[in-house]
Write a protein that holds these residues in place. Structure first.
Motif, PDB file in Angstrom:
ATOM      1  N   SER A   1       0.819  -1.217   0.000  1.00 48.97           N
ATOM      2  CA  SER A   1       0.000   0.000   0.000  1.00 48.97           C
ATOM      3  C   SER A   1       0.849   1.263   0.000  1.00 48.97           C
ATOM      4  O   SER A   1       1.889   1.331   0.662  1.00 48.97           O
ATOM      5  N   SER A   2       0.357   2.269  -0.710  1.00 52.23           N
ATOM      6  CA  SER A   2       1.015   3.581  -0.686  1.00 52.23           C
ATOM      7  C   SER A   2       0.888   4.213   0.708  1.00 52.23           C
ATOM      8  O   SER A   2       1.579   5.177   1.011  1.00 52.23           O
ATOM      9  N   LYS A   3       0.012   3.680   1.547  1.00 53.80           N
ATOM     10  CA  LYS A   3      -0.195   4.214   2.895  1.00 53.80           C
ATOM     11  C   LYS A   3       0.608   3.458   3.959  1.00 53.80           C
ATOM     12  O   LYS A   3       0.496   3.757   5.136  1.00 53.80           O
ATOM     13  N   LEU A   4       1.429   2.474   3.554  1.00 49.80           N
ATOM     14  CA  LEU A   4       2.140   1.647   4.538  1.00 49.80           C
ATOM     15  C   LEU A   4       3.009   2.474   5.483  1.00 49.80           C
ATOM     16  O   LEU A   4       2.914   2.323   6.704  1.00 49.80           O
ATOM     17  N   GLN A   5       3.854   3.335   4.940  1.00 49.89           N
ATOM     18  CA  GLN A   5       4.767   4.098   5.786  1.00 49.89           C
ATOM     19  C   GLN A   5       4.008   5.066   6.691  1.00 49.89           C
ATOM     20  O   GLN A   5       4.334   5.205   7.873  1.00 49.89           O
ATOM     21  N   SER A   6       2.956   5.680   6.160  1.00 47.66           N
ATOM     22  CA  SER A   6       2.121   6.562   6.986  1.00 47.66           C
ATOM     23  C   SER A   6       1.430   5.772   8.087  1.00 47.66           C
ATOM     24  O   SER A   6       1.319   6.240   9.221  1.00 47.66           O
TER      25      SER A   6
END
Length: 129
Positions: free
Chosen positions: A78-83
């Motif tokens: 997911s593009s939201k993993l780090q967030s």
């Protein structure tokens, strides 16, 4: 059928609108409805993230951490993993699970050292010794 709406977007859109209007409880309901109905949809990880953000805004840090965990466990691409890792670490810290929060933030820094989220994690760790 021409003009047919993609029904998968509807609860997601309702959730985003509620979040934008600071109706966080309504947003949680919409995002949970979306992920229950469409667990494999390409917006599912985004919905879990915004569910987490809604709980975070309500200062319900334990539930926020669980929502972020959905992304970490089930959507590693997911593009939201780090967030999600950043916000989960802060959520755990705020839920008095300081060592677990620190561990998550340190893992983020180690795995993604050049990310903006890692920079924020380092700042948080420095300010919350």
């Amino acid at each position: 059928a021409t003009g047919a709406k993609d029904t998968a977007g509807t609860p997601y859109e309702i959730g985003i609108k509620a979040f934008d209007e600071r109706r966080y409880q309504d947003a949680v309901v919409a995002f949970k409805d979306f992920t229950a109905s469409f667990p494999k949809h390409n917006l599912a990880s985004q919905a879990h993230f915004w569910e987490g953000e809604s709980y975070f805004s309500l200062k319900d840090y334990a539930r926020a951490a669980l929502a972020y965990q959905e992304i970490i466990s089930n959507f590693p691409g997911s593009s939201k993993l780090q967030s999600a890792m950043l916000k989960q670490g802060i959520s755990l810290y705020n839920a008095n699970k300081k060592s677990a929060g620190r561990d998550r933030l340190q893992e983020l820094v180690k795995r993604y050292p050049s990310s903006p989220e890692a920079t924020r994690a380092k700042q948080f760790l420095a300010n919350n010794k």
